[in-house]
Write an enzyme that holds these catalytic residues in place. Sequence first.
Site, short mmCIF file in Angstrom:
data_model
loop_
_atom_site.label_atom_id
_atom_site.label_comp_id
_atom_site.label_asym_id
_atom_site.label_seq_id
_atom_site.Cartn_x
_atom_site.Cartn_y
_atom_site.Cartn_z
N HIS A 17 -17.05 -32.81 36.41
CA HIS A 17 -17.88 -32.03 37.33
C HIS A 17 -18.43 -30.78 36.63
O HIS A 17 -19.60 -30.42 36.78
CB HIS A 17 -17.04 -31.56 38.55
CG HIS A 17 -16.53 -32.66 39.41
ND1 HIS A 17 -15.20 -32.77 39.78
CD2 HIS A 17 -17.16 -33.72 40.00
CE1 HIS A 17 -15.04 -33.82 40.57
NE2 HIS A 17 -16.20 -34.42 40.71
N LYS A 41 -10.26 -37.30 55.38
CA LYS A 41 -9.70 -37.58 54.05
C LYS A 41 -8.41 -36.80 53.88
O LYS A 41 -8.34 -35.63 54.24
CB LYS A 41 -10.68 -37.13 52.97
CG LYS A 41 -11.56 -38.22 52.41
CD LYS A 41 -12.23 -37.76 51.13
CE LYS A 41 -13.29 -38.73 50.65
NZ LYS A 41 -14.04 -38.21 49.50
N ARG A 90 -21.47 -41.76 36.75
CA ARG A 90 -20.58 -42.20 35.67
C ARG A 90 -20.85 -43.64 35.28
O ARG A 90 -21.00 -43.97 34.11
CB ARG A 90 -19.11 -42.09 36.12
CG ARG A 90 -18.59 -40.69 36.14
CD ARG A 90 -17.33 -40.61 36.94
NE ARG A 90 -17.61 -40.85 38.35
CZ ARG A 90 -16.75 -40.69 39.32
NH1 ARG A 90 -15.50 -40.35 39.05
NH2 ARG A 90 -17.08 -40.90 40.57
N SER A 127 -11.50 -37.55 40.12
CA SER A 127 -10.51 -36.76 40.87
C SER A 127 -9.32 -37.64 41.25
O SER A 127 -8.18 -37.19 41.27
CB SER A 127 -11.15 -36.15 42.12
OG SER A 127 -12.18 -35.28 41.76
#
Length: 156
Positions: A17, A41, A90, A127
């Site tokens: 990031h 979440k 990515r 993450s």
Amino acid sequence: MKRAIFPGSFDPFTIGHYSIVMRGLEIFDEIVIGIGINQTKRNLFSVKERQNMIEQAFVSEPRVKIQPYNCLTIDFAQQVGADFVLRGLRTVADFEYERSIADANRKLSGIETVILFTEDKYAFISSTVVRDLVSFGKDIRQFLPPGVTVPYIKQS
Ligand code: ADP
């Protein structure tokens, strides 16, 4: 003044990031990192912890601001006066997801999304992987931006 938001969960904010934001500063005058608060979440780091860690990373970069938000991303962009959304890509797995969100955001608000390809060396960092390492008590400093301290290591 070209301002972009860089929205995400950032649980935690990784060196991948960080690299996107630093490269984004070549394009934009100011970048507002938006920490999306998603009640559904389950997070490892609290919003405050995530914010503190990101602040440490950009302590000497006044063109980067950090702000939590719990509304629609385009509404957040409009609130902070940003005309662009910055995102990182990515793998092909990210592609369809990013494209559908970018299309929806542009149709709803006219806000353009600017996507930067990740640097090769960071493409495997997510993450999720970092959170898994934390939950097994591993040292994750190499996956975080320079100068960031992990508030504590949580054991599973
Ligand atoms: P979200 O929950 O919205 O996907 P993330 O915190 O996972 O939020 O990611 C925010 C943005 O950063 C996304 O555009 C994601 O593709 C990008 N990103 C995540 N990891 C990396 C990485 N290692 N290199 C470059 N970009 C990344």
